[in-house]
Design a protein around this motif. Structure first.
Motif, PDB file in Angstrom:
ATOM      1  N   ALA A  40      -6.921   7.532  -2.627  1.00 22.43           N
ATOM      2  CA  ALA A  40      -6.498   6.279  -1.999  1.00 22.43           C
ATOM      3  C   ALA A  40      -6.815   6.246  -0.505  1.00 22.43           C
ATOM      4  O   ALA A  40      -7.423   5.278  -0.028  1.00 22.43           O
ATOM      5  CB  ALA A  40      -5.017   6.042  -2.252  1.00 22.43           C
ATOM      6  N   SER A  43     -10.600   5.964  -0.048  1.00 20.22           N
ATOM      7  CA  SER A  43     -11.092   4.640  -0.431  1.00 20.22           C
ATOM      8  C   SER A  43     -10.764   3.621   0.646  1.00 20.22           C
ATOM      9  O   SER A  43     -11.586   2.770   0.994  1.00 20.22           O
ATOM     10  CB  SER A  43     -10.470   4.209  -1.759  1.00 20.22           C
ATOM     11  N   THR A  67      -6.575  -7.245   1.418  1.00 25.23           N
ATOM     12  CA  THR A  67      -6.977  -6.726   0.114  1.00 25.23           C
ATOM     13  C   THR A  67      -7.016  -5.208   0.110  1.00 25.23           C
ATOM     14  O   THR A  67      -6.601  -4.568  -0.865  1.00 25.23           O
ATOM     15  CB  THR A  67      -8.360  -7.295  -0.272  1.00 25.23           C
ATOM     16  N   LEU A  68      -7.506  -4.616   1.192  1.00 29.57           N
ATOM     17  CA  LEU A  68      -7.553  -3.157   1.278  1.00 29.57           C
ATOM     18  C   LEU A  68      -6.154  -2.552   1.231  1.00 29.57           C
ATOM     19  O   LEU A  68      -5.914  -1.569   0.526  1.00 29.57           O
ATOM     20  CB  LEU A  68      -8.257  -2.716   2.563  1.00 29.57           C
ATOM     21  N   LEU A  70      -3.417  -3.929  -0.040  1.00 29.84           N
ATOM     22  CA  LEU A  70      -2.852  -4.130  -1.382  1.00 29.84           C
ATOM     23  C   LEU A  70      -3.442  -3.157  -2.400  1.00 29.84           C
ATOM     24  O   LEU A  70      -2.715  -2.602  -3.224  1.00 29.84           O
ATOM     25  CB  LEU A  70      -3.086  -5.571  -1.844  1.00 29.84           C
ATOM     26  N   SER A  71      -4.748  -2.933  -2.341  1.00 27.68           N
ATOM     27  CA  SER A  71      -5.363  -2.011  -3.301  1.00 27.68           C
ATOM     28  C   SER A  71      -4.907  -0.580  -3.044  1.00 27.68           C
ATOM     29  O   SER A  71      -4.686   0.189  -3.983  1.00 27.68           O
ATOM     30  CB  SER A  71      -6.888  -2.113  -3.253  1.00 27.68           C
ATOM     31  N   TRP A  72      -4.743  -0.220  -1.788  1.00 24.89           N
ATOM     32  CA  TRP A  72      -4.253   1.121  -1.444  1.00 24.89           C
ATOM     33  C   TRP A  72      -2.837   1.318  -1.970  1.00 24.89           C
ATOM     34  O   TRP A  72      -2.530   2.343  -2.566  1.00 24.89           O
ATOM     35  CB  TRP A  72      -4.320   1.287   0.063  1.00 24.89           C
ATOM     36  N   ALA A  74      -1.448  -0.300  -4.461  1.00 26.56           N
ATOM     37  CA  ALA A  74      -1.511  -0.301  -5.920  1.00 26.56           C
ATOM     38  C   ALA A  74      -1.924   1.067  -6.451  1.00 26.56           C
ATOM     39  O   ALA A  74      -1.373   1.555  -7.444  1.00 26.56           O
ATOM     40  CB  ALA A  74      -2.481  -1.373  -6.404  1.00 26.56           C
ATOM     41  N   ILE A  75      -2.875   1.694  -5.791  1.00 27.60           N
ATOM     42  CA  ILE A  75      -3.317   3.025  -6.231  1.00 27.60           C
ATOM     43  C   ILE A  75      -2.196   4.044  -6.048  1.00 27.60           C
ATOM     44  O   ILE A  75      -1.978   4.912  -6.897  1.00 27.60           O
ATOM     45  CB  ILE A  75      -4.595   3.447  -5.475  1.00 27.60           C
ATOM     46  N   GLU A  78       0.564   3.404  -8.731  1.00 30.74           N
ATOM     47  CA  GLU A  78       0.137   3.433 -10.123  1.00 30.74           C
ATOM     48  C   GLU A  78       0.864   4.488 -10.962  1.00 30.74           C
ATOM     49  O   GLU A  78       1.292   4.192 -12.070  1.00 30.74           O
ATOM     50  CB  GLU A  78      -1.368   3.642 -10.201  1.00 30.74           C
TER      51      GLU A  78
END
Length: 82
Positions: A40, A43, A67-68, A70-72, A74-75, A78
């Protein structure tokens, strides 16, 4: 001293061996499993670096940064959600 081969003893040629794709994928999966904590942040850093290397407009920068993040998140979350 040095281990020097005599001129009469030729060095055999090195023949590259093919690495099967399945073996590479298995090694990659094992590496990702061992180092999943770094996935994470790396990325996120790669995305941020790509943004900084390519100048974009302020609106695109805001969307990309959001977006970055939020994706971080989420990872990172998870494993808790699975």
């Amino acid at each position: 001293m040095h281990n020097v081969r005599p001129m009469s003893d030729p060095v055999p040629p090195v023949v590259p061996t093919a690495v099967p794709a399945a073996g590479f994928i298995a090694r990659l999966a094992a590496w990702l499993e061992r180092h999943r904590r770094w996935l994470a942040p790396l990325s996120f850093a790669a995305g941020l670096a790509s943004f900084l290397l390519v100048r974009r407009g302020p609106h695109v920068a805001q969307v990309l940064a959001f977006t970055l993040v939020l994706s971080w998140l989420a990872i990172l979350l998870e494993p808790l959600l699975a």
